[in-house]
Design an enzyme around this catalytic site. Structure first.
Site, PDB file in Angstrom:
ATOM      1  CG  ASP A   1      -6.237  41.513  39.325  1.00  0.00           C
ATOM      2  OD1 ASP A   1      -5.338  42.276  39.693  1.00  0.00           O
ATOM      3  OD2 ASP A   1      -7.444  41.812  39.394  1.00  0.00           O
TER       4      ASP A   1
ATOM      5  CG  ASN B   1     -18.112  44.889  36.156  1.00  0.00           C
ATOM      6  OD1 ASN B   1     -17.437  44.926  37.178  1.00  0.00           O
ATOM      7  ND2 ASN B   1     -17.671  44.332  35.034  1.00  0.00           N
TER       8      ASN B   1
ATOM      9  CG  HIS C   1     -14.509  43.579  38.233  1.00  0.00           C
ATOM     10  ND1 HIS C   1     -14.007  43.929  36.998  1.00  0.00           N
ATOM     11  CD2 HIS C   1     -13.938  44.456  39.102  1.00  0.00           C
ATOM     12  CE1 HIS C   1     -13.187  44.939  37.133  1.00  0.00           C
ATOM     13  NE2 HIS C   1     -13.123  45.288  38.378  1.00  0.00           N
TER      14      HIS C   1
ATOM     15  CD  GLU D   1     -14.657  41.814  34.205  1.00  0.00           C
ATOM     16  OE1 GLU D   1     -15.325  42.354  35.107  1.00  0.00           O
ATOM     17  OE2 GLU D   1     -14.023  42.456  33.371  1.00  0.00           O
TER      18      GLU D   1
END
Ligand code: PGA
Length: 268
Positions: free
Chosen positions: A67, A136, A138, A143
């Site tokens: 990314d 979280n 991800h 996400e």
């Protein structure tokens, strides 16, 4: 799924780097998917050490990064382009033309995303994808959401990720609110996946995602549980809650080659 638990983050880096080195030594032109963030830094240091000791050769290795932030130029100290070159690529003998990173300054992100997936396909897919995990859940910048994208795409960053990663920026306002990331399909098409997690702040997500044997778009990492060749490495802090939930104790390990590993087991 193979789970490997070691005592410390440093030992994890050593085991993860050994894992990657062995893959490269088996296939010198390995297609390697790479991750950024705090977690892989020590693994990259170890791989540099292995390279300097003549134990691994990157001259034919091809890489694809997961990314990049949208809006950050390559030269920006917070771009993943900079991170990868500064922490890894500039210290090994990889060929510049074999490095693939998403351009955060692109004029056409849709085209960029399509070309990236096509290029991975033309390289016959990723052989080994290295992953970290967000608190979280991800992976890359996929996400938690009601829907998860399959292919490389631009995405908004959640509040949690903005807060977590803002430590690298002068203030949260100066942090990009979007990123371009491989999608979950791009990641899942990798032939092997190595996920690494260290530190107490990862304990909750690791226990949640490994114990809950179901797939949920609110925990994107749970998709990995469907993968045929997944290895998860954790240090003891990241594994603590998981071990507690599983009521597991730590094994004695007398294997000298893997003396850092205090527990290793396969699970479905
Ligand atoms: P970290 O990030 O390695 O900085 O904890 C991991 C991730 O967000 O994927």
């Amino acid at each position: 799924m193979e789970v490997i638990i070691v005592n410390t983050a440093l030992e994890l880096a050593s085991e993860a780097a050994k894992f990657i080195k062995n893959e490269i030594n088996t296939k010198p032109n390995l297609v390697l998917g790479l991750a950024t963030g705090d977690t892989p830094l020590m693994t990259y240091d170890k791989l540099v050490e292995f390279y300097q000791a003549g134990l691994v050769d990157f001259s034919k290795v091809r890489t694809f990064n997961l990314d990049e932030y949208v809006g950050l130029h390559k030269s920006d100290l917070n771009s993943y382009y900079y991170y990868m070159h500064h922490n890894f690529f500039d210290k090994i003998n990889i060929q510049e033309e074999n490095i693939h990173l998403l351009d955060g300054f692109s004029e056409d992100f849709n085209q960029l995303a399509k070309n990236y997936d096509k290029l991975i396909y033309e390289n016959k897919g990723i052989d080994l994808q290295l992953l970290g995990i967000g608190i979280n859940g991800h992976i890359g910048f996929n996400e938690p959401d009601v829907k998860l994208e399959i292919n490389t795409h631009v995405t908004g960053l959640t509040e949690e990720t903005l807060n977590q990663n803002s430590k690298f920026f002068p203030n949260i306002e100066q942090m990009p609110k979007q990123a371009i990331t491989m999608g979950l399909g791009t990641i899942m098409r990798a032939k092997k996946i190595l996920l690494i997690a260290t530190g107490a702040r990862k304990a909750e997500i690791m226990a949640r995602f490994l114990e809950d044997s179901s797939i949920s778009t609110s925990t994107p990492a749970s998709t990995l549980l469907l993968h045929q060749n997944l290895t998860i490495m954790m240090d003891l802090e990241a594994a603590r809650l998981y071990l507690k939930e599983k009521k597991m104790t730590i094994n004695e390990n007398n294997n000298q080659e893997y003396k850092n590993i205090i527990r290793r087991f396969s699970t479905i």
